[in-house]
Design an enzyme around this catalytic site. Structure first.
Site, short mmCIF file in Angstrom:
data_model
loop_
_atom_site.label_atom_id
_atom_site.label_comp_id
_atom_site.label_asym_id
_atom_site.label_seq_id
_atom_site.Cartn_x
_atom_site.Cartn_y
_atom_site.Cartn_z
N GLU A 352 41.74 -68.68 -42.50
CA GLU A 352 41.62 -69.49 -41.28
C GLU A 352 40.89 -68.77 -40.14
OE1 GLU A 352 45.59 -72.23 -41.51
OE2 GLU A 352 45.88 -70.17 -40.84
C1 TNX Z 1 48.43 -71.48 -43.17
S1 TNX Z 1 48.22 -70.04 -45.65
C2 TNX Z 1 48.33 -70.13 -42.89
C3 TNX Z 1 49.34 -69.50 -42.04
C4 TNX Z 1 50.36 -70.46 -41.54
C5 TNX Z 1 50.71 -71.42 -42.65
C6 TNX Z 1 51.80 -72.37 -42.30
C7 TNX Z 1 47.45 -69.09 -44.80
C8 TNX Z 1 46.76 -68.09 -45.54
N1 TNX Z 1 47.45 -69.28 -43.48
O1 TNX Z 1 48.74 -68.83 -40.96
O2 TNX Z 1 51.48 -69.77 -41.12
O3 TNX Z 1 49.56 -72.15 -43.01
O4 TNX Z 1 52.21 -73.08 -43.42
#
Ligand code: TNX
Length: 536
Positions: A352
């Site tokens: 992300e």
């Molecule tokens: C996605 S999964 C994220 C996290 C969040 C999560 C909540 C991932 C690698 N990154 O930063 O906490 O969703 O479900």
């Protein structure tokens, strides 16, 4: 008239009598059937989770008493020492409920009425984690190629004893028996992980140890600690103390946060290692980096510290990807952490990074992966790390989005953590008081009925990991509720071959774990598909 009345009455009476006889007879045969069923029921030992490769039951039992001793023998002195530590773990686990202080002895000749832990004569074919448990009326013999396998066997042995063994107080009137049986066992995958996000909400050393201990009983062998995110930096870095002094000072919702000193981290690592659990550290970058950016101005383009963040948005922060100060800082972190972290892995995040241009992201993750390799570790990253041209098969993909085509093309190894199946922060259903829903609800059945090979070819799969993100998880109670009982299913997916797994059968074994979990104080969720209604 009277006689006709009598006749009618008599035939009615006979009919009623017949009905009563039929009812009595059928309930008799029913209970008889039930008795047979109860007798034929697999013994509690068949309720082991994860399910062993093979289990053969004999007749009779071995009864543990205060006179039972634990004997240990390795192929050399060092191994014997290591096995002694496993024996100590077993003794401690048995002590509270039985009150027995079992002796641990090193000896050539093992007398009857003992538990014998040994690597002598074991073959390599079951790998480092495989084992045999042979129980006769005279004793228990655990044989494994490595002490690690003996440790996994000891976790199985706990489940062969009555559930009261898990109580934390002295239990009287229970016969501590183990059914005569032979178990041959080894895992399907070498990576069976649990991730704890200690960045969004901080959890103390003792809370983390407790989770490690509980997970280890189901043969989870990796605990991945998500040690930095926008809301917090959770590990002391000696060269950059403000990371924890400032970056560690809060959490989601604005609580006080916290961090682990390096000594505390080493303590967690040791505690996990005693259970043959490897701690995998993660520092998430280039996104999810606000806590670092809030600690040091030089990490920001304007030279000023960012404000601390206590919300739950993602994707707004980024390290500078074309500034050598960034890489100098990251190298300091990787160097210090590598020195205190024995795991061969180092997780660099990579998810992300919505505020980082794709080309910059690609360059950044390649540079950081190289620093990790320079310090002798194997980098792991979340997808889309695999899409960077500077990432190759020396990096492991932790796959959360079901998007791994680049990883497959490059032959990168994959840890399956696909959110809609493996995310412990997803709600069970609409009534779950904690958690999120973006990847869907994950009831216990959904959590159990999948396989890593649904998402990646077997030859690339190292195993799986179930992450608990903690934006909505403020305390131990919430943590237990989201992890248990789903983790048992993930543990079994990682350990037991796909062909040996079946939801209808698993459901019964899971239910039989209820008392064990309760005795350990695990505040688990009673999913309707296993426990039925009215049990919430
Ligand atoms: C996605 S999964 C994220 C996290 C969040 C999560 C909540 C991932 C690698 N990154 O930063 O906490 O969703 O479900």
């Amino acid at each position: 008239m009277k006689s006709i009345y009598d006749k009618q009455w008599r035939s009615k009476f006979i009919k009623i009598l017949l009905i009563i006889i039929v009812i009595i007879f059928s309930t008799m045969t029913y209970t008889k059937k039930d008795e047979v069923k109860a007798k034929d029921l697999p013994p509690s030992s068949n309720n082991i989770i994860p399910k062993p490769l093979s289990y053969e039951k004999g007749s009779g039992k071995f009864v543990l008493t205060s006179n039972t001793s634990i004997y240990v023998k390795g192929n050399n002195e060092k191994e014997t020492e290591e096995i002694s530590k496993v024996a100590e773990f077993l003794r401690e686990k048995l002590k509270a409920s039985t009150g027995f202080e079992l002796k641990i002895l090193k000896a050539e000749n093992v007398p009857a009425q003992s538990i014998y832990l040994t690597t002598v004569g074991a073959q390599a074919d079951k790998g480092n984690e495989g084992y045999t448990i042979a129980t006769t009326a005279q004793g228990v013999k655990i044989t494994a190629y490595k002490p690690e396998g003996i440790s996994r066997a000891v976790q199985t042995l706990r489940q062969l004893l009555p559930p009261a063994i898990e109580k934390n107080n002295l239990v009287s009137g229970v016969e501590w028996s183990i059914p005569v049986s032979t178990i041959e066992d080894k895992p399907e995958y070498s990576n069976r992980g649990l991730m704890l996000d200690v960045a969004r909400h901080f959890f103390t050393v003792d809370e983390i140890k407790r989770q490690i201990d509980h997970a280890a009983q189901y043969k989870i062998n990796r605990v991945h600690l998500h040690l930095s995110d926008d809301q917090g930096w959770r590990l002391e870095i000696k060269k950059w103390p403000d990371l924890t002094a400032i970056g560690g000072s809060t959490q989601v919702g604005g609580g006080p946060g916290g961090y682990y000193t390096q000594e505390q981290f080493k303590d967690i690592v040791r505690y996990a290692a005693d259970r043959y659990v490897e701690i995998v550290p993660e520092f998430d970058m280039p996104g999810h980096s606000n806590a670092a950016l809030a600690s040091y101005g030089f990490l920001n383009p304007d030279g000023k510290k960012k404000p601390l963040y206590t919300g739950t948005k993602v994707g707004f922060s980024s390290f500078m990807t074309h500034d050598e100060k960034t890489y100098g800082f990251i190298e300091d972190v990787i160097k210090e952490v590598s020195e205190i972290s024995p795991s061969k892995y180092f997780h660099i995040g990579g998810d992300e990074a919505l505020s980082t241009k794709k080309a910059d992201y690609d360059y950044f993750v390649g540079r950081v992966a190289n620093i990790v390799k320079k310090y002798g570790k194997t980098p792991i990253g979340w997808d889309p790390i695999d899409t960077s041209p500077s990432i190759d098969s020396s990096v492991v993909l932790q796959n959360w989005k079901d998007s791994n085509s680049a990883a497959r093309q490059k032959n990168m190894k994959i840890i399956a953590s696909v959110a809609k199946k493996a995310y412990l922060d997803m709600k069970y259903d609409e009534t779950t008081p904690y958690g999120l829903t973006w990847a869907g609800y994950i009831p216990v059945e959904t959590a159990y009925t999948w396989d890593p090979t649904d998402f990646a070819p077997k030859n690339l799969v190292l195993g799986l990991e179930a992450p608990l993100w903690t934006e909505t998880i403020p305390n131990e109670k919430a943590m237990d509720y989201m992890i248990y009982p789903r983790l048992l299913g993930y543990a079994e997916i990682g350990w037991t071959p796909k062909a040996d797994r079946n939801w209808m059968e698993y459901k019964n074994r899971l239910k039989s774990q209820e008392e064990r979990m309760e005795n350990q104080g695990i505040k688990f969720y009673k999913d309707i598909s296993v426990w039925g209604n009215n049990t919430k």
